[in-house]
Write an enzyme that holds these catalytic residues in place. Structure first.
Site, PDB file in Angstrom:
ATOM      1  N   HIS A 169       0.840  -1.212   0.000  1.00 24.51           N
ATOM      2  CA  HIS A 169       0.000   0.000   0.000  1.00 24.51           C
ATOM      3  C   HIS A 169       0.875   1.263   0.000  1.00 24.51           C
ATOM      4  CE1 HIS A 169      -3.260  -2.771   1.227  1.00 24.51           C
ATOM      5  NE2 HIS A 169      -2.352  -3.263   2.030  1.00 24.51           N
ATOM      6  N   SER A 190      16.041  19.909 -14.693  1.00 23.24           N
ATOM      7  CA  SER A 190      14.936  20.869 -14.732  1.00 23.24           C
ATOM      8  C   SER A 190      15.467  22.203 -15.218  1.00 23.24           C
ATOM      9  CB  SER A 190      14.317  21.030 -13.338  1.00 23.24           C
ATOM     10  OG  SER A 190      13.449  22.150 -13.294  1.00 23.24           O
TER      11      SER A 190
END
Length: 478
Positions: free
Chosen positions: A153, A283
């Protein structure tokens, strides 16, 4: 300005940005139409051997012009005839005037269209997949016993190892290899069948001699490099063949997406990174960033590969009776794009797997943060062995665990459960055992042994047929 014309029209990025030269060539006009000419030569040779009035000179003329394709003439012929196969029959006949009467003799368009099969395309992908599996197997072996947090999970769970996690990836890739190999092995030659698959035109050419018709198909199938032809077809081979083939590629897409998503998640944790070039920019705005660009590309293209499976499924379902032409335009797009996309994601994943970077100290820090909670049951068991009461110990641990959790969640501090246990006189009987109890390698079960057995029994044997081309490395241009 002639060279600038290419920038005035759309170019598929699958070819212009990503695909290997090898796979791009496999779907080029040059490869396609020279294969058509080979098929016409095979047909003429077999018909001659079986007694039709075809001369050696005609065969030689066709062979001498096999690569001599006038693409401009073919395009002009197609504009006039609105038929791509007949346009190339006429173009071939133009440079082979002697052989012109016997080119495409008895055949239908699908003789060249469907028999220009994908055996080589599948072989290219299988070798690429083998190299990916080999690189990840080496990675799994290297990190077979390096403990790391497991996640269920996407929440911290019991420990596993970095190598064992890679084996989960490898298991899926091994399934894909077996599926792709089976699809490759099941591919057959469409054969020499005529307009509706009955071979009526060839039976007429051979004056009702059924044996010669069967010999013709066997000879052409062998010359084309196939072991078998489909015994029954309509005008085309069943479009379920395309479903079968592209299903294995779509399944591969799902696998690659899962692997590269895992890599992206681990990159966020700074536990694992894909290769990052010295001058690469992560970036335009944030110079410090090291984005998982390759893994993101794989995920992006893998989604496209999975989505492409809808095309052959729908095409197979809407073919009427012996054949309808609404398969053609769709297949011109879905088949090349599936193979090109699979080629790209495998090349990119190989590049990633050859340069994966693991950060053991970061992994260790994350384990230290979570392990005290996971070790509580082991501490309780040690206390019971030292003469303590299980219920009393459980309550002590519960209270200390909640206090430590509050420090982590409410104050943003480190997990100090271990320090709290060490300060509590109740746990004095086991203080000397805490280091051993908290050794991460005692929490990984049989992960290293599973890695060793899995690689030796299931992975390495799978790669044996591909060893000759295993050393090819991938350098990505983008």
């Amino acid at each position: 300005m002639e060279g600038a014309d290419e920038y005035m029209k759309y170019r598929s990025p699958l070819v212009s940005r990503y695909a290997s030269k090898e796979m791009a060539y496999n779907f080029s006009d040059r490869k396609k139409f020279t294969t058509w000419r080979k098929l016409w030569i095979y047909l003429a040779k077999a018909e001659k051997v079986l007694g039709l009035p075809i001369t050696d000179a005609q065969i030689l003329e066709m062979e001498s012009h096999e690569m001599d394709i006038d693409f401009a003439m073919a395009a002009e012929e197609e504009r006039k005839l609105r038929h791509d196969v007949m346009a190339h029959v006429h173009t071939f006949a133009h440079c082979c005037p002697t052989a012109a009467p016997i080119i495409h003799l008895g055949a239908t368009s699908c003789y060249v269209g469907d028999n220009t099969c994908r055996n080589n395309h599948c072989s290219v992908l299988l070798h690429r997949l083998a190299r990916v599996i080999d690189r990840l197997a080496n990675f799994a072996e290297k990190y077979a016993d390096l403990p790391t947090l497991g996640f269920t999970h996407y929440q911290p769970a019991q420990l596993t190892t970095v190598g064992k996690r890679a084996c989960l990836w490898l298991q899926d890739l091994a399934m894909d290899m077996r599926n792709m190999q089976r699809a490759h092995d099941d591919l057959r030659f469409r054969g020499v069948k005529g307009t509706t698959g009955t071979q009526a035109s060839f039976l007429q050419l051979f004056q009702g001699d059924h044996d010669k018709v069967e010999d013709l198909e066997r000879m052409v199938t062998e010359m084309a490099g196939f072991k078998k032809a489909y015994l029954v077809t309509g005008q085309t081979y069943s479009r379920k063949v395309d479903v079968d083939c592209l299903s294995s590629l779509a399944s591969l897409g799902a696998t690659v997406h899962k692997i590269c998503t895992d890599i992206r998640l681990l990159a966020n944790l700074k536990e694992l990174e894909e290769p990052f070039e010295k001058e690469q920019i992560g970036s335009s705005a944030m110079p410090y960033k090291r984005n998982p660009m390759r893994a993101e590309r794989c995920c992006s293209l893998a989604r496209h590969l999975v989505a492409l499976l809808a095309d052959p499924l729908q095409t197979a379902s809407v073919q009427w009776l012996e054949r309808t032409l609404d398969d053609s335009a769709n297949r011109r797009i879905s088949l090349p794009e599936s193979f090109l996309t699979a080629d790209i994601i495998l090349s990119t994943l190989q590049n990633i797997s050859e340069g994966l970077v693991v950060y053991p100290k970061v992994i260790e820090r994350h384990i230290r943060h979570e392990l005290p909670f996971m070790a509580t049951e082991n501490i309780i068991m040690a206390m019971v062995k030292a003469g303590g009461n299980r219920q009393d110990c459980h309550e002590k641990i519960r209270v200390l665990s909640q206090e430590a959790a509050a420090v982590v969640k409410q104050e943003g501090g480190d997990n100090d459960l271990l320090a709290r246990v060490q300060r509590d006189p109740y746990f004095a009987p086991v203080l000397g055992q805490l280091d051993a109890i908290l050794d991460p390698k005692t929490f990984i079960g049989r992960a290293p042994q599973q890695v060793t057995r899995f690689l030796s029994e299931e992975v390495r044997p799978l790669l044996e047929p591909y060893r000759a081309k295993m050393d090819v490395k991938i350098e990505l241009e983008l």
